[in-house]
Motif scaffolding. Structure first.
Motif, PDB file in Angstrom:
ATOM      1  N   PRO A 248     -44.290  43.863 -39.003  1.00 35.31           N
ATOM      2  CA  PRO A 248     -43.286  42.962 -39.564  1.00 35.31           C
ATOM      3  C   PRO A 248     -43.448  41.561 -38.978  1.00 35.31           C
ATOM      4  O   PRO A 248     -43.886  41.397 -37.830  1.00 35.31           O
ATOM      5  CB  PRO A 248     -41.963  43.598 -39.133  1.00 35.31           C
ATOM      6  N   VAL A 249     -43.096  40.550 -39.759  1.00 38.63           N
ATOM      7  CA  VAL A 249     -43.221  39.160 -39.318  1.00 38.63           C
ATOM      8  C   VAL A 249     -41.891  38.454 -39.530  1.00 38.63           C
ATOM      9  O   VAL A 249     -41.343  38.479 -40.630  1.00 38.63           O
ATOM     10  CB  VAL A 249     -44.334  38.415 -40.076  1.00 38.63           C
ATOM     11  N   VAL A 250     -41.391  37.831 -38.461  1.00 40.74           N
ATOM     12  CA  VAL A 250     -40.133  37.092 -38.502  1.00 40.74           C
ATOM     13  C   VAL A 250     -40.441  35.608 -38.424  1.00 40.74           C
ATOM     14  O   VAL A 250     -41.133  35.165 -37.498  1.00 40.74           O
ATOM     15  CB  VAL A 250     -39.216  37.479 -37.327  1.00 40.74           C
ATOM     16  N   ALA A 251     -39.944  34.829 -39.375  1.00 41.81           N
ATOM     17  CA  ALA A 251     -40.115  33.378 -39.345  1.00 41.81           C
ATOM     18  C   ALA A 251     -38.754  32.738 -39.106  1.00 41.81           C
ATOM     19  O   ALA A 251     -37.823  32.916 -39.897  1.00 41.81           O
ATOM     20  CB  ALA A 251     -40.712  32.874 -40.643  1.00 41.81           C
ATOM     21  N   LEU A 252     -38.627  32.024 -37.996  1.00 39.30           N
ATOM     22  CA  LEU A 252     -37.413  31.284 -37.675  1.00 39.30           C
ATOM     23  C   LEU A 252     -37.650  29.824 -38.017  1.00 39.30           C
ATOM     24  O   LEU A 252     -38.564  29.197 -37.467  1.00 39.30           O
ATOM     25  CB  LEU A 252     -37.080  31.419 -36.194  1.00 39.30           C
TER      26      LEU A 252
ATOM     27  N   GLY B 284     -36.896  46.884 -36.439  1.00 37.68           N
ATOM     28  CA  GLY B 284     -37.026  48.280 -36.017  1.00 37.68           C
ATOM     29  C   GLY B 284     -37.148  49.205 -37.204  1.00 37.68           C
ATOM     30  O   GLY B 284     -37.984  50.118 -37.220  1.00 37.68           O
ATOM     31  N   ARG B 285     -36.314  48.961 -38.223  1.00 37.42           N
ATOM     32  CA  ARG B 285     -36.408  49.778 -39.442  1.00 37.42           C
ATOM     33  C   ARG B 285     -37.731  49.555 -40.147  1.00 37.42           C
ATOM     34  O   ARG B 285     -38.385  50.512 -40.589  1.00 37.42           O
ATOM     35  CB  ARG B 285     -35.249  49.438 -40.383  1.00 37.42           C
ATOM     36  N   GLU B 286     -38.158  48.305 -40.259  1.00 37.89           N
ATOM     37  CA  GLU B 286     -39.403  48.000 -40.959  1.00 37.89           C
ATOM     38  C   GLU B 286     -40.608  48.588 -40.229  1.00 37.89           C
ATOM     39  O   GLU B 286     -41.535  49.116 -40.854  1.00 37.89           O
ATOM     40  CB  GLU B 286     -39.570  46.482 -41.111  1.00 37.89           C
ATOM     41  N   ALA B 287     -40.620  48.499 -38.904  1.00 35.48           N
ATOM     42  CA  ALA B 287     -41.731  49.052 -38.130  1.00 35.48           C
ATOM     43  C   ALA B 287     -41.804  50.563 -38.298  1.00 35.48           C
ATOM     44  O   ALA B 287     -42.893  51.141 -38.420  1.00 35.48           O
ATOM     45  CB  ALA B 287     -41.579  48.686 -36.654  1.00 35.48           C
ATOM     46  N   SER B 288     -40.640  51.235 -38.333  1.00 37.43           N
ATOM     47  CA  SER B 288     -40.622  52.687 -38.517  1.00 37.43           C
ATOM     48  C   SER B 288     -41.144  53.064 -39.898  1.00 37.43           C
ATOM     49  O   SER B 288     -41.921  54.011 -40.049  1.00 37.43           O
ATOM     50  CB  SER B 288     -39.197  53.220 -38.334  1.00 37.43           C
TER      51      SER B 288
ATOM     52  N   CYS C 207     -47.347  38.719 -46.622  1.00 33.92           N
ATOM     53  CA  CYS C 207     -46.649  39.798 -45.920  1.00 33.92           C
ATOM     54  C   CYS C 207     -45.667  40.572 -46.784  1.00 33.92           C
ATOM     55  O   CYS C 207     -45.258  41.673 -46.409  1.00 33.92           O
ATOM     56  CB  CYS C 207     -45.917  39.239 -44.700  1.00 33.92           C
ATOM     57  N   GLY C 208     -45.248  40.032 -47.916  1.00 32.01           N
ATOM     58  CA  GLY C 208     -44.390  40.762 -48.840  1.00 32.01           C
ATOM     59  C   GLY C 208     -43.147  41.325 -48.176  1.00 32.01           C
ATOM     60  O   GLY C 208     -42.407  40.609 -47.506  1.00 32.01           O
ATOM     61  N   PRO C 209     -42.904  42.642 -48.309  1.00 33.26           N
ATOM     62  CA  PRO C 209     -41.683  43.244 -47.763  1.00 33.26           C
ATOM     63  C   PRO C 209     -41.604  43.221 -46.238  1.00 33.26           C
ATOM     64  O   PRO C 209     -40.540  43.493 -45.684  1.00 33.26           O
ATOM     65  CB  PRO C 209     -41.743  44.695 -48.279  1.00 33.26           C
ATOM     66  N   ARG C 210     -42.694  42.939 -45.561  1.00 35.25           N
ATOM     67  CA  ARG C 210     -42.663  42.883 -44.090  1.00 35.25           C
ATOM     68  C   ARG C 210     -42.151  41.540 -43.569  1.00 35.25           C
ATOM     69  O   ARG C 210     -42.018  41.344 -42.368  1.00 35.25           O
ATOM     70  CB  ARG C 210     -44.058  43.146 -43.529  1.00 35.25           C
ATOM     71  N   ALA C 211     -41.860  40.608 -44.471  1.00 37.65           N
ATOM     72  CA  ALA C 211     -41.426  39.276 -44.066  1.00 37.65           C
ATOM     73  C   ALA C 211     -39.913  39.204 -43.904  1.00 37.65           C
ATOM     74  O   ALA C 211     -39.158  39.669 -44.758  1.00 37.65           O
ATOM     75  CB  ALA C 211     -41.879  38.252 -45.094  1.00 37.65           C
TER      76      ALA C 211
ATOM     77  N   ALA D  17     -37.954  36.212 -51.094  1.00 36.59           N
ATOM     78  CA  ALA D  17     -37.162  37.189 -51.844  1.00 36.59           C
ATOM     79  C   ALA D  17     -37.942  37.733 -53.040  1.00 36.59           C
ATOM     80  O   ALA D  17     -37.894  38.933 -53.328  1.00 36.59           O
ATOM     81  CB  ALA D  17     -35.853  36.545 -52.305  1.00 36.59           C
ATOM     82  N   ARG D  18     -38.659  36.862 -53.737  1.00 35.32           N
ATOM     83  CA  ARG D  18     -39.424  37.279 -54.921  1.00 35.32           C
ATOM     84  C   ARG D  18     -40.512  38.284 -54.568  1.00 35.32           C
ATOM     85  O   ARG D  18     -40.851  39.156 -55.368  1.00 35.32           O
ATOM     86  CB  ARG D  18     -40.040  36.045 -55.583  1.00 35.32           C
ATOM     87  N   CYS D  19     -41.051  38.164 -53.351  1.00 39.83           N
ATOM     88  CA  CYS D  19     -42.131  39.051 -52.914  1.00 39.83           C
ATOM     89  C   CYS D  19     -41.631  40.250 -52.118  1.00 39.83           C
ATOM     90  O   CYS D  19     -42.428  40.955 -51.493  1.00 39.83           O
ATOM     91  CB  CYS D  19     -43.158  38.259 -52.097  1.00 39.83           C
ATOM     92  N   GLY D  20     -40.324  40.474 -52.128  1.00 41.20           N
ATOM     93  CA  GLY D  20     -39.780  41.688 -51.517  1.00 41.20           C
ATOM     94  C   GLY D  20     -39.338  41.562 -50.091  1.00 41.20           C
ATOM     95  O   GLY D  20     -38.952  42.562 -49.472  1.00 41.20           O
ATOM     96  N   GLY D  21     -39.369  40.345 -49.530  1.00 39.66           N
ATOM     97  CA  GLY D  21     -38.948  40.157 -48.153  1.00 39.66           C
ATOM     98  C   GLY D  21     -37.446  40.005 -48.026  1.00 39.66           C
ATOM     99  O   GLY D  21     -36.693  40.111 -49.002  1.00 39.66           O
ATOM    100  N   THR D  22     -37.003  39.733 -46.806  1.00 40.60           N
ATOM    101  CA  THR D  22     -35.585  39.645 -46.475  1.00 40.60           C
ATOM    102  C   THR D  22     -35.275  38.266 -45.921  1.00 40.60           C
ATOM    103  O   THR D  22     -36.102  37.665 -45.231  1.00 40.60           O
ATOM    104  CB  THR D  22     -35.213  40.727 -45.443  1.00 40.60           C
ATOM    105  N   VAL D  23     -34.060  37.776 -46.206  1.00 37.81           N
ATOM    106  CA  VAL D  23     -33.652  36.444 -45.757  1.00 37.81           C
ATOM    107  C   VAL D  23     -32.289  36.522 -45.065  1.00 37.81           C
ATOM    108  O   VAL D  23     -31.340  37.081 -45.615  1.00 37.81           O
ATOM    109  CB  VAL D  23     -33.562  35.460 -46.942  1.00 37.81           C
TER     110      VAL D  23
END
Length: 210
Positions: free
Chosen positions: A10-14, A193-197, A122-126, A146-152
């Protein structure tokens, strides 16, 4: 994992602008050293002045913090800070490309450029986290995430020094959670944690998929 290719973590962008130093420190500070995600930090900086952002953040978190360099690979537990006067892009192999920003807008470093490339690689891992800042940078980028399945996530107005950036993000209707600054670190830990699992489960090998 295929030889020569990084683990798909997973990749987190701040992303932040005015007031961002305190916000970034308060998000990174509680994160554990073994966070199962790579972290990217982009705060608008004056390209003509020396920046101490990397060293300041390194003193306030257990994560390893470094200024991003061309060719750096994303890795869990590592924070890469976009340097002043550059924009950061990601390759399909999850390595860093830095490009000169030039004398004209967009804002430097651009949250929109970072988030758009994060979305498509990264799609949903973002996970994009929009923190305090003036202007509307990140609004287009979170549309891509959001369009590529990630979370904001976005910082709420009450705890933002400047609500321009998070407000513009929230205005798209695509933000999954609007949070006070004190709750963002915990939400990041829970999410990655959820994404890594899920990633480990989908690999079928107890590790990250490729």
């Amino acid at each position: 994992m295929t030889a020569g290719h990084p683990a798909r973590v997973p990749v987190v962008a701040l992303v932040a602008s005015a007031g961002g130093l305190d916000a970034l420190a308060r998000v990174l500070g509680p994160l554990p050293a073994d966070l199962p995600a790579a972290v990217l930090v982009a705060q608008h900086l004056d390209p003509f002045r020396a920046s101490h952002l990397t060293s300041i953040l390194a003193e306030r978190t257990a994560l390893r913090v470094a200024e991003a360099r061309d060719g750096d690979a994303l890795a869990p537990g590592v924070v890469l800070v976009v340097p002043a006067g550059r924009h950061l892009l990601l390759t399909p192999e999850q390595s860093v490309v830095l490009v000169d920003s030039g004398p004209l807008p967009p804002a430097r470093p651009s949250a929109d450029l970072l988030l758009a490339t994060l979305a498509v690689t990264c799609g949903p891992r973002a996970l994009a986290v929009v923190l305090t800042g003036k202007g509307t940078d990140a609004q287009a980028g979170i549309r891509a995430v959001a369009r590529c399945g990630g979370t904001v996530f976005a910082q709420d107005e009450a705890t933002s020094a400047h609500f321009g950036m998070p407000g513009a993000a929230i205005g798209t209707g695509l933000v999954h959670a609007v949070l006070p600054l004190s709750r963002i670190a915990g939400a990041v830990v829970d999410h990655v944690g959820r994404e890594a699992s899920l990633t480990a489960f989908s690999s079928g090998r107890g590790g990250y998929s490729t």
